[in-house]
Design a protein around this motif. Structure first.
Motif, short mmCIF file in Angstrom:
data_model
loop_
_atom_site.label_atom_id
_atom_site.label_comp_id
_atom_site.label_asym_id
_atom_site.label_seq_id
_atom_site.Cartn_x
_atom_site.Cartn_y
_atom_site.Cartn_z
N LEU A 22 -6.99 -2.89 5.20
CA LEU A 22 -6.01 -3.26 4.47
C LEU A 22 -5.19 -2.02 3.18
O LEU A 22 -4.15 -2.18 4.04
N ILE A 23 -5.86 -1.62 2.42
CA ILE A 23 -5.77 -0.60 2.14
C ILE A 23 -5.21 0.84 2.65
O ILE A 23 -4.11 1.29 2.71
N GLN A 24 -5.44 1.18 3.96
CA GLN A 24 -5.69 2.07 5.03
C GLN A 24 -3.83 1.37 5.66
O GLN A 24 -2.87 2.30 5.93
N ASP A 25 -3.62 0.56 5.38
CA ASP A 25 -1.96 0.10 6.21
C ASP A 25 -1.04 0.04 5.36
O ASP A 25 0.25 0.57 5.62
N MET A 26 -2.01 -0.32 4.04
CA MET A 26 -0.75 0.48 2.81
C MET A 26 -0.74 1.34 2.78
O MET A 26 0.28 1.63 2.22
N ILE A 27 -1.51 1.99 2.85
CA ILE A 27 -1.41 3.30 3.09
C ILE A 27 -0.87 4.27 4.10
O ILE A 27 0.85 5.05 3.47
N ASP A 28 -0.50 3.81 4.59
CA ASP A 28 0.78 3.77 6.08
C ASP A 28 1.64 3.79 5.48
O ASP A 28 2.88 4.77 5.49
#
Length: 92
Positions: A22-28
């Protein structure tokens, strides 16, 4: 990559791996929004500190406010625009 997962988790004060995807998606999403705001066509090798900071601010907003609805009124963080304005490429 403007920020990596480790830096993002440090900023968000997350010390578990449960939300990494989830955090990686938000980073992207935060990085894409920042690059679009700046009108930069492609990623770079290095980013100025204000660009990194603004992306982290956007990430924090995405992480803390995960829905389109909120019980209180949310406001734009003017720091985001102020950090990025000197690096923004104006398109005619």
């Amino acid at each position: 990559m403007i920020i990596d997962l480790d830096k993002a988790k440090e900023f968000l004060r997350v010390d578990h791996d449960d939300e990494d995807s989830l955090i990686q998606d938000m980073i992207d999403s935060a990085a894409a929004y920042t690059l679009e705001y700046l009108n930069w066509e492609e990623e770079r090798e290095e980013y100025p500190a204000p660009v990194i900071s603004a992306t982290l601010l956007m990430l924090g907003d995405l992480y803390e406010n995960r829905t389109a609805q909120a019980p209180v009124q949310l406001f734009n963080n003017k720091s985001y625009n102020r950090l990025l304005s000197p690096y923004r490429m104006m398109v005619i």
